[in-house]
Design an enzyme around this catalytic site. Sequence first.
Site, PDB file in Angstrom:
ATOM      1  N   GLU A  55      39.222 -10.962  -2.375  1.00  0.00           N
ATOM      2  CA  GLU A  55      39.462 -11.392  -3.745  1.00  0.00           C
ATOM      3  C   GLU A  55      39.776 -12.729  -3.796  1.00  0.00           C
ATOM      4  O   GLU A  55      40.653 -13.403  -3.107  1.00  0.00           O
ATOM      5  CB  GLU A  55      40.663 -10.481  -4.470  1.00  0.00           C
ATOM      6  N   THR A  56      39.483 -13.422  -5.051  1.00  0.00           N
ATOM      7  CA  THR A  56      40.048 -14.869  -5.463  1.00  0.00           C
ATOM      8  C   THR A  56      40.676 -14.692  -6.760  1.00  0.00           C
ATOM      9  O   THR A  56      40.029 -14.210  -7.649  1.00  0.00           O
ATOM     10  CB  THR A  56      38.842 -15.935  -5.281  1.00  0.00           C
TER      11      THR A  56
END
Length: 318
Positions: free
Chosen positions: A47-48
């Site tokens: 995830e970012t």
Amino acid sequence: MRKVRVYHVDAFTKEQFGGNPAGVVLGADSLSMNEMQKVANELNLSETAFLYKTENAEADFRVRYFTPTNEINFCGHATIGLSWLLASNLGWTKKKDRIVLDTNIGLVPVKWHKDGELVTAVEMTQVAPKVNDFNIERSKIAEILGVHENDIDKRYPIKIANTGNWHLLIPIIDQKAIDAAKPNFEKLARLNQIHNVDTTHLFTFTPEEQEYDLYTRDFLPALGVNEDPVTGAANGALSGYLVLENILDPTIKHTLKIAQGHTMGRPGMLYVTVEPGKTHPIIKVAGSAVVTIEGTLNLQPSSSKENLALSESFHISR
């Protein structure tokens, strides 16, 4: 050329290259949703988090979260990572003792824990936990997860739980059985897509002599990531499930140490507090982090002039 600051932050660990690496992009106002998705794919982390201005007067920042293939409503380890970055590297502890993040699931308060001026942990308060039934034969889910049917702990129910995203919770008899799981990711992705579940979360209580209370693994092939090392959202949902299902006494405060990531060579630790609330249990998930990479992402000029970059508001030098 647009220049955007990007970071890798290892969350839920005090050791570099441990825990769960999250991407953090600051000053994301100039990015379209399509660009955010492409950046998340380029960083290629589970995830970012993209941080930018919010129009909500009760919040400090707006945050959106992307896997390499999908936007998701909430991500625990990326929240810990971006909050640690703001506190430890960008001086926000000198301005406030807490911030509030405006996310797709609502407002998420985050506070710093400090020893003098040193940040020791960040703690997020997750949204109200929910639990729903999930009907599946134990033999079927065991086959999909690559475990023996007898490895599923019959003392606890298989449920889906939520503190922002839906997680399928599977009780397993011990840590050894969890480590031995070899999921069929194609079948698991299909199962999760059918039931609109983000991840499948295996958990077990550990013996009293163990240094942590629970041990978990988390699989999310429907979101383009087979396994995530250490997961704040899933373990927050698990903690809510334990209280809502009366596995833990809902009338008293609980402090839990949850370990995850060992099978991936990225062990991490979460510290979860569950407090009785007037309408629902209060779930607080805390941990440390380490900033491992920082750099500049060069993007082509945007065709949209709707927003300006926020770099200066984060005191980032170029």
